[in-house]
Design a protein around this motif. Structure first.
Motif, PDB file in Angstrom:
ATOM      1  N   VAL A 104       0.944  -1.241  -0.148  1.00 14.73           N
ATOM      2  CA  VAL A 104      -0.131  -0.099   0.141  1.00 14.73           C
ATOM      3  C   VAL A 104       0.873   1.217   0.075  1.00 14.73           C
ATOM      4  O   VAL A 104       1.785   1.269   1.073  1.00 14.73           O
ATOM      5  N   CYS A 105       0.913   1.847  -1.204  1.00 12.84           N
ATOM      6  CA  CYS A 105       1.619   3.280  -1.569  1.00 12.84           C
ATOM      7  C   CYS A 105       0.852   4.399  -0.600  1.00 12.84           C
ATOM      8  O   CYS A 105      -0.339   4.550  -1.055  1.00 12.84           O
ATOM      9  N   THR A 106       1.328   5.353   0.274  1.00 14.56           N
ATOM     10  CA  THR A 106       0.905   6.246   0.881  1.00 14.56           C
ATOM     11  C   THR A 106       1.467   7.617   0.720  1.00 14.56           C
ATOM     12  O   THR A 106       2.727   7.508   0.418  1.00 14.56           O
ATOM     13  N   ALA A 107       0.699   8.572   0.868  1.00 17.22           N
ATOM     14  CA  ALA A 107       1.349  10.039   0.727  1.00 17.22           C
ATOM     15  C   ALA A 107       0.504  11.007   1.603  1.00 17.22           C
ATOM     16  O   ALA A 107      -0.581  10.714   1.774  1.00 17.22           O
ATOM     17  N   GLY A 108       1.046  12.166   1.805  1.00 19.75           N
ATOM     18  CA  GLY A 108       0.461  13.361   2.436  1.00 19.75           C
ATOM     19  C   GLY A 108       0.234  13.114   3.917  1.00 19.75           C
ATOM     20  O   GLY A 108       0.777  12.185   4.526  1.00 19.75           O
ATOM     21  N   GLU A 109      -0.418  13.877   4.599  1.00 13.49           N
ATOM     22  CA  GLU A 109      -0.593  13.832   5.903  1.00 13.49           C
ATOM     23  C   GLU A 109      -2.336  14.399   6.217  1.00 13.49           C
ATOM     24  O   GLU A 109      -2.591  15.147   5.307  1.00 13.49           O
ATOM     25  N   GLY A 110      -2.586  14.062   7.531  1.00 13.78           N
ATOM     26  CA  GLY A 110      -3.918  14.781   7.874  1.00 13.78           C
ATOM     27  C   GLY A 110      -5.027  14.311   6.841  1.00 13.78           C
ATOM     28  O   GLY A 110      -5.242  13.080   6.401  1.00 13.78           O
ATOM     29  N   ARG A 111      -5.720  15.180   6.475  1.00 14.18           N
ATOM     30  CA  ARG A 111      -6.913  15.091   5.826  1.00 14.18           C
ATOM     31  C   ARG A 111      -6.539  14.761   4.369  1.00 14.18           C
ATOM     32  O   ARG A 111      -7.201  14.598   3.270  1.00 14.18           O
ATOM     33  N   SER A 112      -5.260  15.211   3.902  1.00 13.15           N
ATOM     34  CA  SER A 112      -4.806  15.034   2.421  1.00 13.15           C
ATOM     35  C   SER A 112      -3.947  13.693   2.384  1.00 13.15           C
ATOM     36  O   SER A 112      -3.526  13.606   1.302  1.00 13.15           O
ATOM     37  N   ARG A 113      -4.087  12.803   3.032  1.00 11.91           N
ATOM     38  CA  ARG A 113      -3.583  11.386   3.140  1.00 11.91           C
ATOM     39  C   ARG A 113      -4.297  10.637   1.978  1.00 11.91           C
ATOM     40  O   ARG A 113      -5.665  10.896   1.887  1.00 11.91           O
ATOM     41  N   THR A 114      -3.542   9.790   1.218  1.00  9.95           N
ATOM     42  CA  THR A 114      -3.965   9.286   0.080  1.00  9.95           C
ATOM     43  C   THR A 114      -2.974   7.927   0.138  1.00  9.95           C
ATOM     44  O   THR A 114      -1.960   7.790   0.581  1.00  9.95           O
ATOM     45  N   GLY A 115      -3.850   7.038  -0.396  1.00  8.06           N
ATOM     46  CA  GLY A 115      -3.170   5.816  -0.292  1.00  8.06           C
ATOM     47  C   GLY A 115      -3.664   4.974  -1.626  1.00  8.06           C
ATOM     48  O   GLY A 115      -4.828   5.008  -1.843  1.00  8.06           O
ATOM     49  N   LEU A 116      -2.761   3.921  -2.146  1.00  8.05           N
ATOM     50  CA  LEU A 116      -3.352   2.790  -3.004  1.00  8.05           C
ATOM     51  C   LEU A 116      -2.668   1.488  -3.137  1.00  8.05           C
ATOM     52  O   LEU A 116      -1.485   1.673  -2.848  1.00  8.05           O
ATOM     53  N   THR A 117      -3.305   0.451  -3.063  1.00  8.60           N
ATOM     54  CA  THR A 117      -2.605  -0.775  -3.176  1.00  8.60           C
ATOM     55  C   THR A 117      -1.792  -1.131  -4.690  1.00  8.60           C
ATOM     56  O   THR A 117      -2.547  -0.721  -5.668  1.00  8.60           O
ATOM     57  N   VAL A 118      -0.446  -1.216  -4.635  1.00 11.67           N
ATOM     58  CA  VAL A 118       0.165  -1.309  -5.770  1.00 11.67           C
ATOM     59  C   VAL A 118       1.121  -2.346  -5.522  1.00 11.67           C
ATOM     60  O   VAL A 118       1.506  -3.042  -4.521  1.00 11.67           O
ATOM     61  N   SER A 119       0.691  -3.547  -6.777  1.00  7.54           N
ATOM     62  CA  SER A 119       1.716  -4.669  -6.867  1.00  7.54           C
ATOM     63  C   SER A 119       2.644  -4.715  -7.958  1.00  7.54           C
ATOM     64  O   SER A 119       3.577  -5.672  -7.914  1.00  7.54           O
ATOM     65  N   SER A 120       2.552  -3.678  -8.874  1.00  7.05           N
ATOM     66  CA  SER A 120       3.432  -3.561  -9.920  1.00  7.05           C
ATOM     67  C   SER A 120       4.430  -2.541  -9.346  1.00  7.05           C
ATOM     68  O   SER A 120       4.467  -1.249  -9.631  1.00  7.05           O
ATOM     69  N   LEU A 121       5.712  -3.319  -8.861  1.00 12.01           N
ATOM     70  CA  LEU A 121       6.898  -2.530  -8.507  1.00 12.01           C
ATOM     71  C   LEU A 121       8.135  -3.033  -8.568  1.00 12.01           C
ATOM     72  O   LEU A 121       8.074  -4.226  -8.370  1.00 12.01           O
ATOM     73  N   VAL A 122       8.958  -2.302  -8.549  1.00 12.75           N
ATOM     74  CA  VAL A 122      10.488  -2.803  -8.659  1.00 12.75           C
ATOM     75  C   VAL A 122      11.367  -1.756  -7.738  1.00 12.75           C
ATOM     76  O   VAL A 122      11.398  -0.723  -7.814  1.00 12.75           O
ATOM     77  N   VAL A 123      12.274  -2.627  -7.059  1.00 13.24           N
ATOM     78  CA  VAL A 123      12.977  -1.946  -6.169  1.00 13.24           C
ATOM     79  C   VAL A 123      14.595  -2.299  -6.851  1.00 13.24           C
ATOM     80  O   VAL A 123      14.898  -3.453  -7.191  1.00 13.24           O
ATOM     81  N   ALA A 124      15.134  -1.224  -7.106  1.00 15.95           N
ATOM     82  CA  ALA A 124      16.574  -1.496  -7.856  1.00 15.95           C
ATOM     83  C   ALA A 124      17.593  -0.974  -7.010  1.00 15.95           C
ATOM     84  O   ALA A 124      17.565   0.207  -6.513  1.00 15.95           O
ATOM     85  N   ASP A 125      18.456  -1.786  -6.687  1.00 18.49           N
ATOM     86  CA  ASP A 125      19.571  -1.145  -6.009  1.00 18.49           C
ATOM     87  C   ASP A 125      20.609  -0.555  -6.648  1.00 18.49           C
ATOM     88  O   ASP A 125      20.617  -0.401  -7.797  1.00 18.49           O
ATOM     89  N   GLY A 126      21.310   0.294  -5.874  1.00 21.78           N
ATOM     90  CA  GLY A 126      22.287   1.276  -6.566  1.00 21.78           C
ATOM     91  C   GLY A 126      22.508   2.465  -5.586  1.00 21.78           C
ATOM     92  O   GLY A 126      22.134   2.370  -4.505  1.00 21.78           O
ATOM     93  N   ASP A 127      23.326   3.407  -6.176  1.00 22.18           N
ATOM     94  CA  ASP A 127      23.536   4.632  -5.573  1.00 22.18           C
ATOM     95  C   ASP A 127      23.362   5.758  -6.260  1.00 22.18           C
ATOM     96  O   ASP A 127      23.937   6.237  -7.094  1.00 22.18           O
ATOM     97  N   PRO A 128      21.982   6.230  -6.121  1.00 22.83           N
ATOM     98  CA  PRO A 128      21.023   5.875  -5.111  1.00 22.83           C
ATOM     99  C   PRO A 128      20.124   4.662  -5.395  1.00 22.83           C
ATOM    100  O   PRO A 128      19.801   4.567  -6.673  1.00 22.83           O
ATOM    101  N   ALA A 129      19.521   3.920  -4.500  1.00 20.04           N
ATOM    102  CA  ALA A 129      18.584   3.101  -4.941  1.00 20.04           C
ATOM    103  C   ALA A 129      17.412   3.898  -5.316  1.00 20.04           C
ATOM    104  O   ALA A 129      16.859   5.047  -5.118  1.00 20.04           O
ATOM    105  N   ARG A 130      16.588   2.971  -6.166  1.00 22.39           N
ATOM    106  CA  ARG A 130      15.403   3.467  -6.919  1.00 22.39           C
ATOM    107  C   ARG A 130      14.174   2.455  -6.853  1.00 22.39           C
ATOM    108  O   ARG A 130      14.160   1.154  -6.454  1.00 22.39           O
ATOM    109  N   VAL A 131      12.902   3.197  -6.546  1.00 22.40           N
ATOM    110  CA  VAL A 131      11.922   2.419  -6.599  1.00 22.40           C
ATOM    111  C   VAL A 131      10.750   2.785  -7.843  1.00 22.40           C
ATOM    112  O   VAL A 131      10.834   3.818  -8.190  1.00 22.40           O
TER     113      VAL A 131
END
Length: 171
Positions: free
Chosen positions: A32-59
């Protein structure tokens, strides 16, 4: 009333898009990806993602372009990727918008605010990231590329995955 063993609006197996059928056979972590705070919080179930190691690491995330989360993911904006465990399965469908959440999705589960957004207290793990480039269309979803700035691993717990339209507990 009739109870169906399958979803009543899903086309018969032979009429389904072969690419979607192939994608459905690739087990994916449930987050579940989330952002914001208070009344502006939002979220979404996300299953399509990749975490890429590195400097800097990326998602890299594929996000529904019409979601409230997509609207909040502008360059330099922070967000959280909460990795769900089996115990948090009941959050996946409400955050995906496919199950009711009376009073809002953030009334489900225990959440704490971080500089990146809301973090689920029972998450198996979570990362805080910041959008690196303007999200762009790739097929029907938006591709969001972000730099990983923070990672926390929770207590050992069974992971939750999604495969062939079902949630699977890998524990």
């Amino acid at each position: 009333m009739t109870i169906h063993s399958d979803h009543p609006f899903v086309p018969p197996e032979g009429e389904r898009d072969p690419l979607r059928r192939l994608r459905g056979r690739l087990p994916q972590a449930v987050t579940v990806c989330t952002a914001g705070e208070g009344r502006s919080r939002t979220g979404l179930t996300v299953s399509s993602l990749v975490v890429a190691d590195g400097d800097p690491a990326r998602v890299l995330l594929l996000v529904d372009e019409d979601s409230d989360l997509a609207a909040s993911l502008e360059v330099e904006e922070p967000f959280v990727v909460n990795v769900l465990g089996a115990r948090d399965r009941s959050l996946a469908d409400p955050f995906a918008g496919t199950a009711p959440a009376p009073g809002g999705v953030f009334r489900l589960g225990a959440w704490r605010q971080t500089p990146y957004g809301p973090v689920l207290e029972t998450a198996v793990a979570w990362l805080g990231a910041r959008v690196a480039v303007e999200p762009r269309q790739v097929g029907w979803p938006l591709l969001v590329e972000a730099v990983v700035e923070h990672v926390e691993i929770g207590p050992e717990a069974p992971a939750l995955t999604h495969v062939r339209g079902r949630y699977v507990d890998l524990g």
